[in-house]
Design a protein around this motif. Structure first.
Motif, short mmCIF file in Angstrom:
data_model
loop_
_atom_site.label_atom_id
_atom_site.label_comp_id
_atom_site.label_asym_id
_atom_site.label_seq_id
_atom_site.Cartn_x
_atom_site.Cartn_y
_atom_site.Cartn_z
N LYS A 83 25.07 32.59 119.87
CA LYS A 83 25.17 31.21 120.31
C LYS A 83 26.52 31.01 120.99
CE LYS A 83 22.11 29.08 116.92
NZ LYS A 83 21.56 30.32 116.33
N GLY A 84 26.49 30.36 122.16
CA GLY A 84 27.70 30.11 122.90
C GLY A 84 27.89 28.64 123.20
N TYR A 85 29.12 28.16 123.13
CA TYR A 85 29.43 26.76 123.42
C TYR A 85 30.28 26.70 124.68
CZ TYR A 85 31.13 21.98 122.87
OH TYR A 85 31.44 20.65 123.07
N ASP A 86 29.78 25.99 125.67
CA ASP A 86 30.47 25.89 126.96
C ASP A 86 31.60 24.87 126.85
OD1 ASP A 86 31.26 25.83 129.56
OD2 ASP A 86 29.29 25.38 130.41
N ILE A 87 32.83 25.29 127.04
CA ILE A 87 33.99 24.40 126.96
C ILE A 87 34.46 23.97 128.35
CG2 ILE A 87 34.75 25.34 124.76
CD1 ILE A 87 36.83 26.98 126.23
N GLY A 88 33.68 24.34 129.37
CA GLY A 88 34.02 23.94 130.72
C GLY A 88 34.89 24.96 131.42
N GLY B 222 33.94 27.40 133.17
CA GLY B 222 33.40 28.75 133.12
C GLY B 222 33.72 29.51 131.85
N GLU B 223 34.34 28.85 130.87
CA GLU B 223 34.69 29.52 129.61
C GLU B 223 33.64 29.23 128.54
OE1 GLU B 223 39.10 29.96 128.68
OE2 GLU B 223 39.06 28.03 129.75
N MET B 224 33.37 30.22 127.72
CA MET B 224 32.34 30.12 126.68
C MET B 224 32.92 30.62 125.36
SD MET B 224 29.01 29.23 126.69
CE MET B 224 28.44 29.68 128.34
#
Length: 342
Positions: free
Chosen positions: A62-67, A69-71
């Motif tokens: 599971k990945g959370y996009d922090i904006g 282009g960073e995950m």
């Protein structure tokens, strides 16, 4: 039904073993995506957008996009350290009146069945909820997520309703809420009358999903190799532009007609005439007036002819009288003539 969860309701120092069942099921007709040419199922592959390789479920995290282009990638170990309530407990927090729970908070519903020797405390909690006319506010962990829920009684069974958290309810932000709109008392009274005329007892069994039934008929016809004959839709005439009050009055009359009630009659103590009845009365009056108009014209014409004929009749009568008087004058003249000669 198949139990999807097992645990216990924690009620003070009492623990009630229960099984959880889905209380609802969707009846939507589901379709598969297929190839139009040969009917083959369409399959999707899980591929990585970076390397293009196909990825198995074991390699998916599971990945959370922090904006930008960073995950941030989270693993199962990260989730295991979260402070979740025991995944096998339904903790009763408090009891509240049912009307204090806004229905917008309700999410999904589940039946609870007592397990093993838990029938007696289960029935005790059920009867206590009925007697107190309250619902229990609980917390439960389902599918690795802590949820707020209520416990209430339906048809003798404890029903668990999971709820949305308050911050998951959106706030309506519409321009008309800031407008100073005034509703006139007659309009409010007529709207209340419309509500009264459409009031009834809610019987959910009388409502059906007409679209689903029609779609199922299409599918059955395809299977049986027959054509579906669709009923012709009757196009309704476009409604004339009316003001709000007229629309409300017409709606009240239609609702009364649907219930088999007699329409209100003017002067009969049953209320004011509605726009529909007024329109019908106006139409009848116009037809009656139109029917009378030719008769009036005919009568006027006869009267004019009669008046025009009267002088002619009088003149003719004078001439006739004068003509009748001529022989008498001649006779009188003859009698007078011999006397003068003697």
């Amino acid at each position: 039904m198949r139990a999807i969860w097992k645990g216990a309701v924690s009620f003070g120092l009492v623990s009630i073993g229960v099984k959880l069942y889905s209380a609802t099921e969707e009846k939507d007709i589901r379709f598969h995506q297929v190839h139009r040419e040969d009917g083959g199922r369409i399959r999707y592959k899980r591929t990585c957008s970076v390397c293009g390789e196909e990825v198995t479920y074991d390699d998916i995290a599971k990945g959370y996009d922090i904006g930008g282009g960073e995950m941030v990638i989270l693993t199962d170990e990260d989730f295991a350290d979260l402070p979740l309530t025991s995944s096998r407990a339904i903790d009763v927090l408090e009891f509240v009146p049912a009307e204090q729970v806004d229905p917008i908070l309700y999410n999904k519903a589940y039946f609870l069945e007592p397990e093993g020797a838990a029938t007696k405390p289960y029935v005790l909690l059920r009867d206590a909820l009925i007697d107190s006319e309250r619902v229990a506010i609980v917390k439960v962990a389902l599918r690795q997520r802590e949820q707020l829920a209520t416990l209430r009684v339906r048809e003798g069974v404890l029903l668990l309703n999971t709820m949305l958290w308050p911050d998951e309810i959106r706030t309506p932000d519409f321009g008309f809420l800031d407008e100073d709109l005034k509703v006139r008392p007659p309009e409010l009274a007529m709207a209340s009358s419309l509500i009264d005329s459409m009031t009834g007892e809610f019987e959910p069994d009388v409502f059906t999903d007409d679209y689903r039934a029609a779609l199922q008929e299409v599918i059955d016809a395809k299977v049986e190799g027959r054509e579906v004959v669709q009923p012709e839709e009757v196009e309704e005439a476009p409604a004339a532009a009316v003001d709000l009050m007229a629309a409300l009055k017409a709606s009240v009359e239609r609702a009364r007609a649907a219930r088999g009630e007699q329409p209100a009659r003017a002067g009969g103590g049953a209320g004011e005439p509605t726009p529909i009845s007024s329109a019908r009365s106006a139409q009848k009056a116009a037809e009656k007036k139109a029917a009378k108009a030719p008769a009036k014209k005919t009568a006027a014409k006869k009267t004019a002819e009669k008046k025009a004929a009267e002088p002619a009749k009088k003149t003719a009568a004078k001439k006739t009288a004068a003509k009748k008087a001529e022989p008498a004058k001649k006779t009188a003249a003859r009698k007078t003539a011999p006397r003068k000669s003697a």
